[in-house]
Design a protein around this motif. Structure first.
Motif, short mmCIF file in Angstrom:
data_model
loop_
_atom_site.label_atom_id
_atom_site.label_comp_id
_atom_site.label_asym_id
_atom_site.label_seq_id
_atom_site.Cartn_x
_atom_site.Cartn_y
_atom_site.Cartn_z
N ASP A 1 -17.13 -9.88 1.37
CA ASP A 1 -16.66 -10.00 -0.01
C ASP A 1 -15.97 -11.34 -0.21
N ASP A 2 -16.03 -11.86 -1.43
CA ASP A 2 -15.39 -13.14 -1.72
C ASP A 2 -13.91 -12.93 -2.00
N ALA A 3 -13.20 -14.05 -2.22
CA ALA A 3 -11.75 -14.00 -2.40
C ALA A 3 -11.38 -13.25 -3.68
N GLU A 4 -12.21 -13.37 -4.71
CA GLU A 4 -11.89 -12.70 -5.97
C GLU A 4 -11.90 -11.19 -5.81
N VAL A 5 -12.85 -10.66 -5.06
CA VAL A 5 -12.90 -9.23 -4.81
C VAL A 5 -11.68 -8.79 -4.00
N GLU A 6 -11.29 -9.60 -3.01
CA GLU A 6 -10.10 -9.26 -2.22
C GLU A 6 -8.85 -9.25 -3.07
N HIS A 7 -8.71 -10.21 -3.97
CA HIS A 7 -7.54 -10.25 -4.84
C HIS A 7 -7.51 -9.06 -5.78
N MET A 8 -8.67 -8.69 -6.33
CA MET A 8 -8.71 -7.53 -7.22
C MET A 8 -8.39 -6.25 -6.46
N ALA A 9 -8.91 -6.12 -5.24
CA ALA A 9 -8.61 -4.94 -4.44
C ALA A 9 -7.12 -4.86 -4.10
N ALA A 10 -6.51 -6.00 -3.78
CA ALA A 10 -5.07 -6.01 -3.52
C ALA A 10 -4.28 -5.61 -4.75
N TYR A 11 -4.72 -6.08 -5.91
CA TYR A 11 -4.06 -5.71 -7.16
C TYR A 11 -4.14 -4.21 -7.41
N LEU A 12 -5.30 -3.62 -7.16
CA LEU A 12 -5.47 -2.18 -7.35
C LEU A 12 -4.62 -1.40 -6.36
N CYS A 13 -4.54 -1.89 -5.13
CA CYS A 13 -3.71 -1.20 -4.13
C CYS A 13 -2.24 -1.23 -4.50
N GLU A 14 -1.77 -2.32 -5.09
CA GLU A 14 -0.38 -2.40 -5.49
C GLU A 14 -0.12 -1.57 -6.75
N ILE A 15 -1.12 -1.43 -7.60
CA ILE A 15 -0.98 -0.51 -8.74
C ILE A 15 -0.78 0.92 -8.22
N ALA A 16 -1.48 1.26 -7.15
CA ALA A 16 -1.37 2.61 -6.59
C ALA A 16 0.02 2.89 -6.04
N LEU A 17 0.78 1.86 -5.67
CA LEU A 17 2.12 2.07 -5.13
C LEU A 17 3.05 2.73 -6.14
N TYR A 18 2.76 2.60 -7.41
CA TYR A 18 3.64 3.12 -8.46
C TYR A 18 3.48 4.62 -8.69
N GLU B 1 18.00 14.51 -6.82
CA GLU B 1 18.43 13.46 -7.74
C GLU B 1 17.35 12.40 -7.96
N VAL B 2 16.63 12.05 -6.92
CA VAL B 2 15.58 11.04 -7.04
C VAL B 2 14.33 11.70 -7.63
N GLN B 3 13.91 11.20 -8.77
CA GLN B 3 12.74 11.73 -9.47
C GLN B 3 11.64 10.67 -9.50
N TRP B 4 10.43 11.13 -9.79
CA TRP B 4 9.28 10.21 -9.75
C TRP B 4 9.33 9.18 -10.85
N PHE B 5 9.97 9.46 -11.97
CA PHE B 5 10.02 8.47 -13.04
C PHE B 5 10.89 7.27 -12.65
N MET B 6 11.73 7.41 -11.61
CA MET B 6 12.53 6.29 -11.13
C MET B 6 11.73 5.34 -10.24
N ARG B 7 10.64 5.81 -9.72
CA ARG B 7 9.89 5.02 -8.74
C ARG B 7 9.39 3.68 -9.28
N PRO B 8 8.78 3.62 -10.49
CA PRO B 8 8.31 2.31 -10.96
C PRO B 8 9.39 1.25 -11.05
N TYR B 9 10.62 1.63 -11.41
CA TYR B 9 11.69 0.65 -11.50
C TYR B 9 12.03 0.08 -10.13
N ILE C 1 11.34 -4.24 -5.78
CA ILE C 1 10.88 -4.62 -4.43
C ILE C 1 9.81 -5.70 -4.54
N ILE C 2 8.92 -5.59 -5.52
CA ILE C 2 7.87 -6.61 -5.69
C ILE C 2 8.48 -7.96 -6.05
#
Length: 372
Positions: free
Chosen positions: A199-216, A78-86, A91-92
């Motif tokens: 690395d500076d804070a901007e690089v850390e924030h961008m890396a965190a953003y990319l990691c959270e994009i990967a969660l989807y 019943e659980v399909q991958w298209f449900m994951r982003p929602y 959760i975010i």
């Protein structure tokens, strides 16, 4: 009745020495506490340097043992991958509403994926499993005063579940995972690598953003957190124009992870983009959007290069002038154009074709006018 005389100065003068003694005592306690914190930090640093290799080896073993299997999640009916982003969006939003730590978010998704790889989940319980994973992760590593209350989560779910169902699902997740909650999240490895590579804070924030994009996306469910951290940092430096750190060769799986991650950046979740559009997070979502727009424009220019302008003759010509022989003008003919004379020789043309052409002219009665 002199003893009944009230003198306000008597009480004020008697309180000042006590107040000064209290301030001195409090200052001494604060100074002692600061010294203890400094000593504790120094001891922790020395111990961390001494046992760093053992800690990293232990974390590497843990990420292998607590990694979810995307192939097993594929077997859900019943659980399909298209449900994951929602669910990830929900959760975010809940994670941001309770101001939980970044590692709590990644631990929540890890618990969710591990449970879905071990148990059959009905689609009307999918959100309940996510809430239970968030409760467990917050109780495990976050501050006690920030742990969500069941009533608050139930309100966020619009009263879809009974309050007792949250507790039951929480216990069911813990028993299914055999109470193995600890997991080295990608946030842990990202901070460790960023500190090592300065690395500076901007690089850390961008890396965190990319990691959270990967969660989807399914592609990264079974990716090691250490590998994801290295790929996200390298991609963040490329997006922000920072020089890449030369820290050795990349394995094939790391190159595949980096390439796959770069292919999922065009349309991030609007919920996640709003989260990283704040000044506290360096507005990295807008910077990523600008970078992707520049890359798309560059790709269009490469695929469809502009047509070079045609060279126009610089010598003016008069439309009524009669071309003269010897001045480059084409002769003016009356009737049909004179066919070119075919030179003799075996290397020129085919005599049969010429004869055939001349025969056709005779048959058609065509009169060719030769003019000199």
């Amino acid at each position: 009745m002199a003893y009944s005389h009230h003198d306000d100065s008597f009480f004020i003068e008697s309180d000042e020495p006590n107040f000064e003694r209290m301030n001195a005592r409090h200052a001494a306690k604060m100074a002692a506490r600061q010294r203890q914190d400094i000593i504790g930090s120094e001891l922790s640093r020395l111990a961390g340097e001494e046992y760093l290799e053992d800690i990293l080896q232990h974390m590497a073993n843990m990420e292998e043992e607590t990694l979810a299997d995307a192939n097993l999640i594929d077997m859900q009916r019943e659980v399909q991958w298209f449900m994951r982003p929602y669910l990830i969006d929900f959760i975010i939003e809940a994670h941001a509403a309770f101001t939980l730590l970044p590692e709590t978010l990644f631990l929540t998704i890890n618990l969710l994926d591990r449970y879905c790889s071990k148990r059959v989940v009905y689609k009307h319980h999918y959100q309940l499993v996510g809430c239970a994973a968030l409760l467990i992760a917050a109780k495990y590593g976050d501050k006690k005063d920030r742990v969500p209350q069941i009533t608050e989560l139930n309100n966020m779910c619009c009263g879809l579940y009974d309050s007792g169902m949250f507790t039951q699902m929480e216990m069911h997740v813990l028993n299914t995972l055999e109470w193995a909650i600890g997991h080295p999240t990608v946030d842990f490895f990202t901070q460790l690598m960023a500190a090592e590579e300065r690395d500076d804070a901007e690089v850390e924030h961008m890396a965190a953003y990319l990691c959270e994009i990967a969660l989807y996306h399914r592609d990264f469910v079974s990716t090691k957190p250490s590998m994801m951290a290295r790929a996200s940092l390298a991609l963040a430096r490329a997006i922000l124009g920072r020089p890449e750190v030369n820290d050795g060769e990349w394995a094939h799986t790391e190159n595949v992870t980096l390439l796959t991650l770069s292919q999922h950046l065009s349309q991030p979740s609007p919920t996640l983009a709003r989260k990283y559009a704040t000044p506290e997070l360096s507005r990295v979502s807008q910077k990523l959007s600008d970078f992707m727009a520049e890359q798309a424009a560059l790709a269009r220019r490469v695929a469809d290069p502009p047509t070079p302008p045609m060279e126009m003759s610089t010598k003016p010509s008069h439309i009524y002038s009669t071309p003269q022989k010897g001045h480059g003008g084409a002769p003016c003919y009356q009737g049909y154009l004179t066919p070119p004379i075919t030179p003799d020789g075996v290397h020129f043309g085919n005599g049969q074709n010429i004869a055939y052409s001349m025969d056709r002219q005779k048959i058609n009665g065509t009169r060719v006018s030769y003019r000199t």
